[in-house]
Design a protein around this motif. Structure first.
Motif, short mmCIF file in Angstrom:
data_model
loop_
_atom_site.label_atom_id
_atom_site.label_comp_id
_atom_site.label_asym_id
_atom_site.label_seq_id
_atom_site.Cartn_x
_atom_site.Cartn_y
_atom_site.Cartn_z
N TYR A 35 37.34 46.10 50.66
CA TYR A 35 38.36 47.40 50.42
C TYR A 35 37.81 48.57 51.33
O TYR A 35 36.65 48.95 51.06
N LEU A 36 38.63 48.93 52.09
CA LEU A 36 38.25 50.29 53.12
C LEU A 36 39.02 51.48 52.68
O LEU A 36 40.56 51.29 52.38
N ARG A 37 38.34 52.76 52.37
CA ARG A 37 39.28 53.87 52.00
C ARG A 37 40.02 54.35 53.17
O ARG A 37 41.04 54.72 53.23
N VAL A 74 41.20 44.87 53.55
CA VAL A 74 42.44 45.56 53.12
C VAL A 74 42.04 46.93 53.05
O VAL A 74 40.94 47.72 52.56
N GLN A 75 43.30 47.73 52.95
CA GLN A 75 43.30 49.33 52.54
C GLN A 75 43.16 49.36 51.17
O GLN A 75 44.12 48.87 50.27
N GLY A 76 41.94 49.86 50.38
CA GLY A 76 42.02 49.97 49.01
C GLY A 76 40.86 51.04 48.58
O GLY A 76 39.51 50.79 48.60
N PRO A 77 41.07 52.22 48.61
CA PRO A 77 40.32 53.15 48.14
C PRO A 77 39.46 52.97 46.77
O PRO A 77 40.04 52.45 45.75
N VAL A 78 38.26 53.29 46.89
CA VAL A 78 37.14 52.88 45.67
C VAL A 78 37.54 54.03 44.67
O VAL A 78 38.05 55.03 44.84
N LEU A 114 33.09 54.77 50.80
CA LEU A 114 34.03 54.38 51.75
C LEU A 114 34.24 52.91 51.69
O LEU A 114 35.36 52.57 52.43
N VAL A 115 33.63 52.08 51.14
CA VAL A 115 33.89 50.69 51.27
C VAL A 115 33.36 50.09 49.89
O VAL A 115 32.31 50.43 49.45
N GLU A 116 33.94 48.89 49.54
CA GLU A 116 33.54 48.04 48.39
C GLU A 116 33.86 46.72 48.74
O GLU A 116 34.93 46.46 49.47
N VAL A 117 33.05 45.59 48.15
CA VAL A 117 33.32 44.17 48.29
C VAL A 117 33.22 43.54 47.13
O VAL A 117 32.74 44.02 46.10
#
Length: 386
Positions: A331-333, A357-361, A367-370
């Motif tokens: 997931y990327l902001r 995918v675009q998915g703000p945390v 800035l990124v989550e997995v």
């Protein structure tokens, strides 16, 4: 019409419990929605044939889409809502734009070689899969379903959990004993995440879930369903019939702090052990240290590496490693970070089915989550087979 796109799959198989397969497909980006859907279906059929996947073995499919309100009506009536033998499939449709530039991407989960597998739809949102004496409840697309007025986020969250709790109760289960994994999608997460967390914590306390017992592996991320006024949407996975010794929780306090330290209620990861394998469900994991602080602020590549290091630590706690990952969602902001993360992902985890995918945390500085699922060998004949 060019239907090349991108297809990647990974399988795990054993004699006793059959084989499991994860498939990721992205169609070409330079097509309209109906053409992309047709290509997705074509490549999916070809992949099933290549993997020799029989009809009746499709369990779960998630479609990541760019515009759920306009796209969901078509997708709900596509072939992805049922298996080839017309048996039900748990279908999740979530607005998280694929950063490959496509309008939709697919993550699919299949089981093969299981002679006793059966599936039935309990409600439009619940599919139960029965196998080897266990019942696997897949819950997808739980949302208030309101197109007329907005209900407070705390009420929306409670309504979703109450629906899941009632369904589990009808099967003789509870949220405490049987829910293994949730995915909670929050529209405009920078504004509404705290309200969701507050309501979830209240539900958990009522259900006997606490830091002294356990929580549930989860991802809380920005996403949306197809209803205009719905802020919260949830998917969930529950197992009926598990013995307590089959369940353990993954932590590595040299790398990550307990989630309760920053007032959220979820497990970093959950391991479900069977006679011949173990499933490891890794929650949404970001660049965080053992004090709960954000590591490498402003640097998406270093955050990505640190998040994967944390995932590796959690997997190691469950006697597995990154090589056992069956799929990964990134997931990327900021969508402009996609090219660099795509390159870093291919270098570090080649061969793993992955979607970016675009998915703000939940914290703007992340800035990124997995997240992902791993399957590892396990040898314990005292446990039930998968």
């Amino acid at each position: 019409m060019d239907c090349s796109g991108r297809v990647i799959s990974k399988s795990f198989g054993r004699m006793t419990g059959g084989s499991e397969h994860y498939i990721v497909i992205e169609p070409p980006a330079d097509l309209d929605l109906t053409e992309q859907l047709a290509c997705l279906e074509q490549r999916y059929d070809e992949t099933r044939q290549e993997l020799c996947l029989p009809a009746g073995g499709a369990v779960f499919r998630r479609l990541f889409v760019s515009d759920a309100m306009n796209q969901a009506p078509l997708l709900r009536h596509s072939r992805f809502a049922e298996d080839e033998d017309n048996s039900p499939v748990a279908l999740s449709i979530i607005q998280q734009p694929p950063l490959s530039g496509t309008k939709l991407s697919l993550l699919a989960y299949h089981v093969s070689g299981a002679l006793d597998l059966s599936k039935r739809r309990l409600t439009p949102r619940h599919v139960v899969v029965e196998k080897n004496g266990l019942a696997y409840l897949w819950t997808t697309g739980l949302c208030p379903g309101s197109d007329e007025r907005q209900v407070p986020v705390t009420q929306q969250t409670r309504r979703l959990f109450d629906t899941l709790i009632d369904e589990l109760d009808g099967l003789g289960g509870t949220l405490h004993n049987n829910c293994v994994r949730t995915w909670i999608y929050v529209k405009d997460i920078d504004v509404f995440y705290k309200d969701m967390v507050t309501s979830r914590s209240e539900v958990f306390l009522e259900q006997g879930l606490s830091a002294e017992t356990h929580f549930i592996a989860s991802t809380g991320i920005e996403g949306a369903c197809a209803h205009r006024f719905d802020i919260v949407t949830m998917d969930a996975y529950s197992i009926l019939g598990l013995a307590p010794q089959q369940v353990s929780y993954l932590n590595d306090f040299d790398h990550l702090c307990p989630t309760k330290d920053y007032n959220v209620t979820f497990e970093r990861g959950t391991r479900i052990a069977y006679a011949d394998r173990a499933h490891l469900f890794i929650s949404g994991t970001a660049s965080i240290d053992r004090s709960g602080q954000i590591v490498h602020p402003g640097n998406v590549l270093r955050q990505f590496d640190h998040a994967l290091d944390n995932v590796e630590a959690l997997l190691r706690a469950g006697s597995a490693g990154l090589s056992e990952l069956m799929h990964l969602i990134v997931y990327l902001r900021d969508p402009t970070d996609h090219p660099r993360i795509k390159t870093a992902l291919s270098e570090r985890l080649p061969g793993v089915p992955a979607i970016i995918v675009q998915g703000p945390v939940c914290r703007p500085e992340w800035l990124v989550e997995v997240e992902g699922i791993a399957i590892a060998d396990n040898e314990d004949p005292t446990l039930s087979s998968f």
